[in-house]
Motif scaffolding. Structure first.
Motif, PDB file in Angstrom:
ATOM      1  N   VAL A 115       0.857  -1.185   0.000  1.00  0.00           N
ATOM      2  CA  VAL A 115       0.000   0.000   0.000  1.00  0.00           C
ATOM      3  C   VAL A 115       0.894   1.236   0.000  1.00  0.00           C
ATOM      4  O   VAL A 115       1.829   1.336   0.795  1.00  0.00           O
ATOM      5  N   ILE A 116       0.626   2.206  -0.907  1.00  0.00           N
ATOM      6  CA  ILE A 116       1.296   3.503  -0.905  1.00  0.00           C
ATOM      7  C   ILE A 116       0.278   4.557  -0.485  1.00  0.00           C
ATOM      8  O   ILE A 116      -0.815   4.649  -1.077  1.00  0.00           O
ATOM      9  N   ASP A 117       0.619   5.299   0.577  1.00  0.00           N
ATOM     10  CA  ASP A 117      -0.228   6.371   1.079  1.00  0.00           C
ATOM     11  C   ASP A 117       0.364   7.715   0.687  1.00  0.00           C
ATOM     12  O   ASP A 117       1.595   7.853   0.530  1.00  0.00           O
ATOM     13  N   ALA A 118      -0.493   8.720   0.544  1.00  0.00           N
ATOM     14  CA  ALA A 118      -0.052  10.100   0.267  1.00  0.00           C
ATOM     15  C   ALA A 118      -0.656  11.050   1.296  1.00  0.00           C
ATOM     16  O   ALA A 118      -1.754  10.812   1.823  1.00  0.00           O
ATOM     17  N   SER A 119       0.085  12.136   1.548  1.00  0.00           N
ATOM     18  CA  SER A 119      -0.377  13.118   2.528  1.00  0.00           C
ATOM     19  C   SER A 119       0.132  14.497   2.124  1.00  0.00           C
ATOM     20  O   SER A 119       1.172  14.624   1.453  1.00  0.00           O
TER      21      SER A 119
END
Length: 566
Positions: free
Chosen positions: A523-527
């Motif tokens: 999983v790749i998360d962005a913020s």
């Protein structure tokens, strides 16, 4: 450098019952020996594989005296005649295969000869030492009926059956007190006890097939005549000699004239064939319970008019066996696309599939000959997983043939994916029938020295993570296992640094992840604030390096990324 591959498509497999589908493995028939050269055995019957792995059999004709012979033959086709009958006290014209006793010797019957001329029982060692054990009694006329009777029967045509008590059980197709055949028990020393004489009424007559001892201790068999309909019967025999007729064949969909031995199925039923009857008139396959409830399973198709008889699936089935894969295999003595018989595979759901049709038998002025044999008289699955059999006729010497039907390996137990920690030990294993060689692969590349059914991995490192499979090979082909994974659970994934690790242009951010070792779904998360994270990419577990492109990066003033597994 390994690149990421999705495992879901390649690793997906469909599981099904072997009783619902054919094996689907490539098969090849190879002729190994042609009977019929001068003084050789001719017209071989079925085979028996000895505990030493060698095949032993009898031939109705040939030998140095012309009255039949006993022989041994290896899986490579090296044949040796062990004994030639003289049609004297020893007997003559053996019409059934041999049975190995608990002492390692082989036992059989001859249809003619013996001291009274009505058949005999014999034993033979693996090096050819022959001993006549029993001669069937002389026949005498029964009143004014013209029937010939005796005590123990005559013309034994069925192979002996070794009982769980160590004695043999068999039948004679004629004679006995009612002249329609007998059932008997015999010790290894040749002492014969008559258990029953058929009357050709409700009980039937003329038994031609070997008996089968079931798990309940009773024996079951068939007759080819008599019964309430005149087409033969299915009966039960107790060890004490009590015979109970359980079914009378009608000559309709159930069949007529059952000549082949019954066999045990995996489901607790008995299975067999009839050489005639059925909707096509060419024989049937049936199952029957031990209390006589019969279910017709298959009718061989109608043959062409005249001789030889042609059809697609064969006619006159005389052999049925249960294969290691749970399917049935058999030999049809006649019919097939060339009229010389054939080999077939069968199960209740998928039906019947012809495996091989023997080539046309041409008449050379004396006997029928061809390249591969014809009119198959026996079939067995040997310890190596291949099928071996004999053709009663044909072959290049017109005296019959010995052949092998080889299958590409069949994988019984597939390898299983594993997940382990770094520097630990693990292994993959596979179970296959008919396999001679193994080769394990990692990511479609052969692993050196990985040529056993089990692949052991010690002190696992990151380079060991990936997709594994095994290729199993024999002389008939190769089969590849399911693809499984070795995942390393305690390796942290990370973003690559340096050249190529991260780039930005045209509003897109390109990221590269490394150390993927099948730890779990990626999983790749962005913020935008390092507080609130939104997943923007989810992928199944992978291996090696993954390049990810964020096409929305240019719409944000700040864009932070993190990667995790779940």
């Amino acid at each position: 450098m390994k690149t990421l591959r999705l495992g879901i498509a390649r690793g997906l497999c469909l599981l099904f019952s072997v009783f619902g589908a054919f094996s689907g493995y490539t098969q090849t028939l190879t002729d190994l020996y042609a009977f019929g050269s001068p003084s050789d055995a001719e017209s071989p019957n079925g085979l028996a594989q000895g505990t030493n792995g060698v095949f032993y059999g009898s031939a109705r004709n040939g030998g140095t005296n012309g009255f039949g012979a006993l022989f041994q033959i290896t899986a490579a086709g090296v044949e040796r005649n062990l004994y030639s009958f003289q049609d004297g006290n020893d007997g003559g014209s053996p019409g059934a295969g041999l049975t190995q006793g608990t002492n390692g010797l082989f036992y059989g019957v001859a249809e003619t000869g013996g001291s009274n001329g009505y058949g005999s029982i014999f034993e033979i060692t693996t090096n050819g030492t022959f001993t006549a054990l029993h001669s069937f009694a002389r026949l005498k006329a029964k009143g004014t009926t013209g029937l010939l009777t005796n005590i123990d029967g005559d013309t034994p045509t069925a192979a002996l059956t070794l009982g769980t008590n160590g004695n043999f059980y068999g039948s004679a197709s004629q004679g006995g007190t009612n002249s329609f055949g007998t059932l008997f028990e015999m010790t290894h020393q040749g002492k014969v006890t008559v258990l029953y004489s058929f009357s050709n009424t409700v009980d039937g007559g003329a038994p031609l097939a070997a008996l089968l001892q079931f798990t309940n201790g009773n024996f079951y068999g068939t007759t080819t005549t008599g019964g309430s309909n005149g087409y033969g019967t299915f009966f039960q025999l107790t060890a004490a000699g009590k015979v109970t007729p359980l079914y009378s064949f009608t000559g309709g969909d159930d069949g007529a004239i059952p000549e082949a031995p019954l066999i045990n199925g995996h489901d607790g039923n008995l299975y067999g064939t009839c050489t005639a009857g059925g909707s096509g008139g060419s024989g049937t396959i049936f199952k029957i319970t031990t209390n006589g409830v019969l279910t017709p399973l298959y009718s061989f198709t109608q043959t062409s008019v005249g001789s030889p008889y042609y059809n697609n699936d064969g006619a006159d089935p005389k052999t049925l066996i249960l294969g290691q894969d749970g399917n049935f295999y058999g030999a049809a003595y006649d019919g097939g696309t060339n009229g010389a018989g054939g080999i077939f595979e069968f199960n209740e759901i998928a039906g019947l599939a012809p495996i091989y049709s023997f080539s046309y038998l041409s008449y050379n002025g004396l006997l029928y000959e061809n390249s591969d044999g014809g009119n198959p008289s026996g079939l067995l699955q040997a310890s190596d997983g291949d099928f071996y059999g004999t053709g009663f006729d044909g072959g290049t010497n017109a005296g019959g043939a010995f052949f092998r039907i080889g299958f590409a390996p069949e994988i019984i137990d597939q390898p299983v994916s594993v997940g382990v920690s770094l520097n630990s030990n693990t292994s993959f294993s596979i179970t296959a029938t008919g396999g001679l060689a193994y080769q394990w692969q990692l990511d479609n590349t052969n692993l050196p020295n990985a040529t056993n059914s089990t692949l052991s991995l010690t002190n696992v490192v990151l380079a060991n993570a990936g997709y594994y499979d095994a290729i199993v090979t024999n002389v008939n082909g190769a089969t590849t296992s399911s693809v499984v994974t070795l995942g390393i659970t305690n390796v942290p994934i990370s973003f690559a640094v340096g050249d190529g690790g991260f780039s930005y242009g045209d509003g897109q951010a390109t990221l590269e992840l490394t150390n993927l070792a099948g730890q779990g779904a990626l999983v790749i998360d962005a913020s935008t604030d390092l507080i609130n994270w939104i997943p923007i990419f989810t992928n199944p577990p992978g291996f090696g390096v993954l390049q990810f492109i964020d096409t929305d990066a240019g719409t944000y003033t700040n864009r932070f990324y993190r990667a995790r597994t779940q």
